[in-house]
Motif scaffolding. Structure first.
Motif, short mmCIF file in Angstrom:
data_model
loop_
_atom_site.label_atom_id
_atom_site.label_comp_id
_atom_site.label_asym_id
_atom_site.label_seq_id
_atom_site.Cartn_x
_atom_site.Cartn_y
_atom_site.Cartn_z
N GLY A 141 11.19 25.43 -23.33
CA GLY A 141 11.23 26.88 -23.32
C GLY A 141 12.12 27.39 -22.20
O GLY A 141 12.79 26.62 -21.51
N ALA A 142 12.09 28.70 -22.01
CA ALA A 142 12.89 29.29 -20.95
C ALA A 142 12.44 28.80 -19.58
O ALA A 142 13.19 28.85 -18.61
N PRO A 153 4.70 38.80 -25.52
CA PRO A 153 5.40 39.79 -24.68
C PRO A 153 6.22 39.17 -23.56
O PRO A 153 7.27 39.72 -23.20
N ILE A 154 5.77 38.06 -23.00
CA ILE A 154 6.54 37.42 -21.92
C ILE A 154 7.93 37.04 -22.42
O ILE A 154 8.95 37.32 -21.79
N GLU A 155 7.97 36.39 -23.58
CA GLU A 155 9.26 35.96 -24.13
C GLU A 155 10.05 37.15 -24.67
O GLU A 155 11.29 37.18 -24.57
N ILE A 208 18.08 31.82 -27.17
CA ILE A 208 17.62 30.94 -28.24
C ILE A 208 16.24 30.37 -27.90
O ILE A 208 15.34 30.31 -28.75
N ALA A 209 16.07 29.97 -26.63
CA ALA A 209 14.80 29.38 -26.21
C ALA A 209 13.66 30.38 -26.30
O ALA A 209 12.56 30.04 -26.77
N VAL A 210 13.88 31.63 -25.87
CA VAL A 210 12.80 32.61 -25.93
C VAL A 210 12.52 33.02 -27.37
O VAL A 210 11.36 33.28 -27.74
N ASN A 238 8.78 32.72 -31.74
CA ASN A 238 8.54 32.28 -33.11
C ASN A 238 7.32 31.36 -33.16
O ASN A 238 6.42 31.52 -33.98
N SER A 239 7.30 30.39 -32.24
CA SER A 239 6.20 29.44 -32.19
C SER A 239 4.91 30.10 -31.75
O SER A 239 3.82 29.75 -32.22
N SER A 240 5.01 31.06 -30.83
CA SER A 240 3.82 31.75 -30.34
C SER A 240 3.10 32.47 -31.48
O SER A 240 1.86 32.40 -31.60
N ILE A 241 3.87 33.15 -32.31
CA ILE A 241 3.29 33.86 -33.45
C ILE A 241 2.64 32.87 -34.41
O ILE A 241 1.52 33.08 -34.89
N TYR A 242 3.33 31.76 -34.66
CA TYR A 242 2.80 30.74 -35.58
C TYR A 242 1.51 30.13 -35.03
O TYR A 242 0.48 30.07 -35.72
N ILE A 243 1.54 29.67 -33.77
CA ILE A 243 0.39 28.97 -33.19
C ILE A 243 -0.81 29.91 -33.08
O ILE A 243 -1.94 29.55 -33.43
#
Length: 466
Positions: free
Chosen positions: A32-33, A110-112, A299-301, A306-311
């Motif tokens: 990640g970032a 929100p962080i990303e 790209i990393a954020v 994307n992953s945060s929403i999925y998980i």
């Protein structure tokens, strides 16, 4: 489970991940970032000894993933460690760790998003950063609403870009260190240690502090066990991802951080402010360093959002399936997507993003602090669950094809180490708020879990969900 092409809204998830999706998710899921930017703070705090912090953090993650892998290969489940805590420790434990983990990933949104808004605002200053942040969330939630294969495809290319960026950075760094590129000279690790206070200029206490900071960037490794449950061969994919975690951490974290501390003095005043990768590229005289790093960070954020929403949505879905969340959250679309869980998680994340611009700074920092020690609590729950689940699996005559090393001694060692880390956080002023706030939240959720699990109506819902 249902097949990728079936149309079913009975509450089952679709097996839409292809093998290459799971493989790339497992390779780049922990990038990640925090690696590209945040690692500069850890290096500035601990000096070259930050390598020890990354080494111990990586070792802890490897052991935890091995324990989780044993349970997940034997019983793949979208709820992953939350489900295993439910089965091995008690309903209150699965309830608590599931909601804590969901809250963590809701806060990551929100962080990303704020990080993405900051980068885009620098490029297009006429548009407010908060608007960019909100638009980025809206754009990425779309990929999660239609089918898991759409999410997998986006994340595959996001992950590929991150892998290429890191490998390129390591390659350029080693070329400069070896003197293969003209007009680019750096002193190397030995020279930096000799000139700037040695290997651990701020002592071992700074290494401990860096370890706690680094753990935040490692969380997400375990999410591959959640994603693999939506693939055609979850047990095989989980085992493969778990075995590969050693070289992933070695290459992407240890090697890249080694390049940074071999190029950038740990006390460089710009290290923490501009980020480790950008500062290293600037010292190596690489043209357009800031722009290149900004692109990679964006790209990393995006990938992390994307992953945060999925998980978050899958954990909420699992809680709904077990009767620990409203029934509507376990409903899936005809493509096997828990859209209510996706929308609920995203709306809260988007609301916190907008509120962060108007709420008092102290309140937003308090929200962030409430997730500060969740990674360690999740790892502790995994270790305790595996310690007790081994006996449960044996009683069920389940053949363990994937086992934890040196059981139970390494499992106990991890439990003791995590408890010690939490104790150190408690007595360390800069981390005390994080651990006390997180533990307070965990106790409150545990109390709710204990009360609701004893309610007859709740018990009936749990039985029907299972």
């Amino acid at each position: 489970m249902i097949s990728p092409n079936s149309k079913d809204s009975s509450g089952q998830l679709a097996q839409g991940f292809k093998p290459r999706h799971v493989t790339m998710l497992s390779i780049a899921g922990i990038i990640g970032a925090g690696l590209f930017v945040g690692s500069g703070h850890a290096i500035a705090a601990a000096g070259p000894a930050v390598l020890l912090a990354y080494l111990f953090s990586g070792l802890l993650v490897v052991l935890v993933m091995r324990m989780l892998g044993e349970m997940a290969v034997a019983n793949p489940d979208t709820g992953s460690f939350s489900t295993y805590a439910d089965q091995a420790i008690g309903r209150w434990a699965g309830f608590t760790i599931g909601w804590l983990y969901w809250w963590f990933w809701v806060l990551v949104i929100p962080i990303e998003a704020l990080a993405a808004g900051h980068v885009l605002h620098q490029w297009f200053p006429q548009v407010d950063a908060w608007l960019f942040a909100l638009l980025s969330i809206i754009a990425l939630v779309v990929t999660n609403l239609f089918s898991v294969s759409k999410y997998g495809e986006f994340e595959f290319w996001f992950a590929m870009a991150k892998v290429v960026a890191i490998i390129g950075f390591i390659g350029v760094g080693f070329a400069v260190l070896m003197g293969w590129l003209p007009d680019r000279e750096v002193s190397g690790l030995s020279g930096l240690m000799a000139e700037h206070g040695g290997f651990a200029p701020n002592g071992l206490s700074a290494v401990v502090g860096a370890f706690i900071t680094i753990m935040f960037s490692f969380i997400g490794t375990e999410a591959v066990t959640i994603a693999a449950a939506e693939s055609n061969d979850p047990a095989r994919n989980i085992a493969k991802a778990t075995r590969s975690v050693i070289w992933r951490i070695g290459v992407f974290y240890l090697l890249s951080i080694f390049v940074v501390i071999s190029v950038v003095p740990w006390n460089d005043p710009l290290l923490a402010s501009v980020g480790s990768y950008q500062r290293a590229l600037e010292i190596m005289n690489i043209p357009h360093a800031k722009f290149m790093v900004d692109v990679v960070v964006l790209i990393a954020v995006a990938s992390c959002m994307n992953s945060s929403i999925y998980i978050a949505s899958r954990m909420l879905y699992s809680l709904g399936r077990r009767g620990d969340a409203p029934k509507v959250l376990k409903v899936t679309s005809s493509e096997g997507v828990p859209r209510a869980a996706v929308i609920a998680s995203t709306v809260l994340g988007a609301a916190i993003t907008v509120w962060s611009y108007v709420m008092p700074a102290g309140l937003f920092e308090f929200l962030l602090a409430s997730s500060g020690a969740i990674a360690l609590l999740v790892y502790l729950a995994i270790a305790v669950s595996q310690l007790r689940m081994r006996r449960v699996l044996r009683q069920r005559n389940v053949e363990l094809t994937f086992r934890m090393w040196l059981f139970p001694w390494l499992t106990w060692a991890v439990i003791v180490f995590i408890c010690a880390a939490l104790a150190v956080m408690m007595i360390t002023p800069q981390h005390r708020t994080e651990v006390t706030t997180t533990l307070g939240l965990a106790l409150a959720i545990s109390f709710i879990g204990l009360v609701t699990s004893r309610h007859p109506a709740q018990a009936a819902r749990v039985t029907s969900a299972g």
